[in-house]
Design an enzyme around this catalytic site. Structure first.
Site, PDB file in Angstrom:
ATOM      1  N   GLU A 133      28.296  34.001   4.888  1.00  0.00           N
ATOM      2  CA  GLU A 133      27.729  35.304   6.022  1.00  0.00           C
ATOM      3  C   GLU A 133      27.267  34.989   7.072  1.00  0.00           C
ATOM      4  O   GLU A 133      26.987  34.491   7.391  1.00  0.00           O
ATOM      5  CB  GLU A 133      27.061  35.632   4.925  1.00  0.00           C
ATOM      6  CG  GLU A 133      26.899  37.027   5.730  1.00  0.00           C
ATOM      7  CD  GLU A 133      25.495  38.103   5.048  1.00  0.00           C
ATOM      8  OE1 GLU A 133      24.384  38.878   5.594  1.00  0.00           O
ATOM      9  OE2 GLU A 133      24.426  37.505   4.421  1.00  0.00           O
ATOM     10  N   HIS A 145      18.952  36.028   9.532  1.00  0.00           N
ATOM     11  CA  HIS A 145      19.456  34.678   9.563  1.00  0.00           C
ATOM     12  C   HIS A 145      19.351  34.310  10.458  1.00  0.00           C
ATOM     13  O   HIS A 145      18.216  34.742  11.977  1.00  0.00           O
ATOM     14  CB  HIS A 145      20.824  35.084   9.865  1.00  0.00           C
ATOM     15  CG  HIS A 145      21.990  35.295   8.383  1.00  0.00           C
ATOM     16  ND1 HIS A 145      22.686  34.650   8.874  1.00  0.00           N
ATOM     17  CD2 HIS A 145      21.665  36.746   8.247  1.00  0.00           C
ATOM     18  CE1 HIS A 145      23.404  35.489   7.373  1.00  0.00           C
ATOM     19  NE2 HIS A 145      22.828  36.991   7.366  1.00  0.00           N
ATOM     20  N   HIS A 199      25.961  42.181  10.927  1.00  0.00           N
ATOM     21  CA  HIS A 199      25.602  41.305  12.062  1.00  0.00           C
ATOM     22  C   HIS A 199      26.200  41.529  13.044  1.00  0.00           C
ATOM     23  O   HIS A 199      25.973  41.085  14.113  1.00  0.00           O
ATOM     24  CB  HIS A 199      24.723  40.366  11.363  1.00  0.00           C
ATOM     25  CG  HIS A 199      24.162  39.909  10.559  1.00  0.00           C
ATOM     26  ND1 HIS A 199      22.817  40.263  10.100  1.00  0.00           N
ATOM     27  CD2 HIS A 199      24.810  40.193   9.150  1.00  0.00           C
ATOM     28  CE1 HIS A 199      21.921  39.892   8.775  1.00  0.00           C
ATOM     29  NE2 HIS A 199      23.588  39.592   8.532  1.00  0.00           N
ATOM     30  N   ASN A 223      22.977  48.011   7.619  1.00  0.00           N
ATOM     31  CA  ASN A 223      22.368  47.270   7.835  1.00  0.00           C
ATOM     32  C   ASN A 223      22.594  45.897   8.723  1.00  0.00           C
ATOM     33  O   ASN A 223      23.776  45.629   8.389  1.00  0.00           O
ATOM     34  CB  ASN A 223      21.853  45.717   6.246  1.00  0.00           C
ATOM     35  CG  ASN A 223      20.579  47.176   5.542  1.00  0.00           C
ATOM     36  OD1 ASN A 223      21.430  47.322   4.365  1.00  0.00           O
ATOM     37  ND2 ASN A 223      19.773  47.605   5.793  1.00  0.00           N
ATOM     38  N   ARG A 231      26.561  60.239  20.765  1.00  0.00           N
ATOM     39  CA  ARG A 231      28.103  59.921  21.766  1.00  0.00           C
ATOM     40  C   ARG A 231      28.602  58.506  21.134  1.00  0.00           C
ATOM     41  O   ARG A 231      29.891  58.073  21.618  1.00  0.00           O
ATOM     42  CB  ARG A 231      27.323  59.704  23.049  1.00  0.00           C
ATOM     43  CG  ARG A 231      26.754  61.160  23.441  1.00  0.00           C
ATOM     44  CD  ARG A 231      26.610  60.850  24.794  1.00  0.00           C
ATOM     45  NE  ARG A 231      25.948  61.966  25.222  1.00  0.00           N
ATOM     46  CZ  ARG A 231      24.482  62.958  25.577  1.00  0.00           C
ATOM     47  NH1 ARG A 231      23.798  61.976  24.960  1.00  0.00           N
ATOM     48  NH2 ARG A 231      24.489  63.725  25.856  1.00  0.00           N
ATOM     49  N   ASP A 279      23.415  41.554  -2.883  1.00  0.00           N
ATOM     50  CA  ASP A 279      22.785  40.254  -1.327  1.00  0.00           C
ATOM     51  C   ASP A 279      21.553  39.870  -1.950  1.00  0.00           C
ATOM     52  O   ASP A 279      20.213  39.834  -1.521  1.00  0.00           O
ATOM     53  CB  ASP A 279      22.372  41.454  -0.682  1.00  0.00           C
ATOM     54  CG  ASP A 279      22.015  40.740   0.976  1.00  0.00           C
ATOM     55  OD1 ASP A 279      22.403  39.602   1.215  1.00  0.00           O
ATOM     56  OD2 ASP A 279      21.513  40.967   1.716  1.00  0.00           O
ATOM     57  N   LEU A 312      12.905  42.602   6.193  1.00  0.00           N
ATOM     58  CA  LEU A 312      13.844  42.185   5.019  1.00  0.00           C
ATOM     59  C   LEU A 312      15.547  40.682   4.522  1.00  0.00           C
ATOM     60  O   LEU A 312      15.412  40.730   6.160  1.00  0.00           O
ATOM     61  CB  LEU A 312      14.897  43.547   4.760  1.00  0.00           C
ATOM     62  CG  LEU A 312      14.082  44.692   4.120  1.00  0.00           C
ATOM     63  CD1 LEU A 312      15.234  46.424   5.274  1.00  0.00           C
ATOM     64  CD2 LEU A 312      13.904  44.642   2.682  1.00  0.00           C
TER      65      LEU A 312
END
Length: 388
Positions: A133, A145, A199, A223, A231, A279, A312
């Site tokens: 990841e 991260h 991400h 997330n 739009r 996760d 988180l």
């Protein structure tokens, strides 16, 4: 090598990944499923193990597991850490998983790949492959991260991923279009690497272009990504609307609101599906209240894991808890919840011909549940790894 056991499991309602079977027995021979028969038709020479009620289902598959049993892949990227993580998740019904490396240095990434190669060679029970990841993400959507370690993908990075894919069944990498171009995605996909978008602030059209290039998954839906707007549907909208994309979901009620989950499940275009991921971090299977990631303390409190600033950082979640959670959602029955934990992740990484079902020729990865969905027993490759 010890002889692989042959036996029949009976006395429970059986879900084979597609349909339910009552008064049936599951036949196991040599680590694979030999078939489903009426209990009265079990061969006379086969041992019958009576489960005394409950449910038999395909073992769970978790494509995003950062840690467990008190360890993180980032902190000690070796085969023993992988073994510990796999063992820690087995009591929660997980029979195949991808140990996941959160964005780290090139040295740690190389060590994790080497550990994955060794785990594959040694046949570590429960090890399916690796999930890298990052580090090729968007700083704007970094989540937990470390932004100092996020960087664009180079030709050397691409070559290392392609080489690693040849040494294990599954290699999944989460990337952001901000750091990886479509040609790199195409090269990875052509080599068998599962490319997941995450991400990222990428818009709907960009996500579609990367799906054209070969990306097939979206990491932890809603997330750390662009959201659905009036739009601009964003990456979240593309994950739901683009039939080619599978999407992982952290179903703890913290990362995504239950009503948002229900909307997404009702709207998802197939054949791509939404599947469950934990996760999970080092806390699973332990009573630890904090740990570190890239030198930063992560606190465990009230069912969540957070950095000091409240961000988180992974989830304090196991797979059976995720199954229980989604099985209570509107429009998601138990069969669908079980598919989200087994069949759909197998499909997402090209393993649905051998995992995610209890049918003849499939790997005998099995979970036995009580009627209340508590885990009673777990088998990996036909060997019991949890339960009496």
């Amino acid at each position: 090598m010890a002889t692989m056991p042959s036996f029949a499991l009976a006395g429970a309602r059986l879900f084979d990944g597609d349909a339910w079977h009552d008064d049936a027995a599951l036949l196991i021979e040599g680590g694979t499923v030999a078939g489903i028969v009426a209990k009265a038709d079990v061969p006379d020479d086969m041992e019958v193990r009576d489960l005394d009620g409950g449910i038999l289902a395909p073992g769970f598959i978790d494509l995003q597991v950062n840690g467990g049993g008190g360890v993180m892949l980032n902190d000690r990227p070796d085969v023993e850490t992988i073994r510990t993580i796999c063992s820690a998740h087995a009591p929660f019904g997980t029979t195949a998983l991808l140990p996941t490396l959160i964005t780290d240095t090139p040295q740690i990434t190389a060590a994790a790949i080497q550990a994955g190669q060794e785990a594959a060679e040694q046949g570590v029970p429960g090890f399916l492959g690796l999930h890298l990841e990052g580090p090729h993400l968007s700083i704007a959507r970094k989540g937990a991260h470390d932004p100092k370690l996020i960087r664009p993908m180079t030709d050397a990075d691409q070559a290392a991923l392609i080489a690693a894919r040849g040494t294990m069944s599954v290699l999944l990498t989460t990337v952001a279009p901000e750091s990886v171009d479509p040609q790199q995605v195409a090269a990875l996909a052509d080599a068998g690497v599962v490319v997941s978008l995450g991400h990222s602030d990428a818009g709907y059209a960009t996500a579609g272009a990367y799906a054209d290039a070969g990306a097939g998954v979206v990491t932890h839906l809603f997330n750390a990504m662009s959201q659905i707007g009036n739009r601009e549907p964003g990456l979240a909208g593309a994950a739901i609307d683009d039939s080619r994309l599978f999407a992982g979901l952290i179903a703890d009620g913290i990362h995504v609101h239950p009503s948002t989950m229900e909307i997404a499940l009702g709207a998802k275009a197939g054949p791509g599906h939404i599947f469950l991921v934990t996760d999970a971090m080092a806390t699973i299977g332990t009573d630890m209240t904090s740990f570190t990631l890239n030198g930063r303390t992560i606190h465990r409190k009230d069912g969540s894991l957070r950095l000091e600033d409240g961000t988180l950082a992974g989830a304090d979640l196991d797979m059976i808890s995720a199954v229980k959670f989604v099985s209570r959602l509107r429009g998601c029955d138990l069969a669908e919840a079980l598919r989200m934990a087994s069949l759909y992740p197998a499909e997402a990484v090209g393993q649905a011909g051998r995992l995610g079902r209890l049918k003849e020729g499939y790997v005998a990865n099995i979970v036995a549940l009580s009627d209340a969905l508590d885990v009673k027993g777990v088998w990996i490759d036909g060997r019991r790894v949890f339960g009496g």
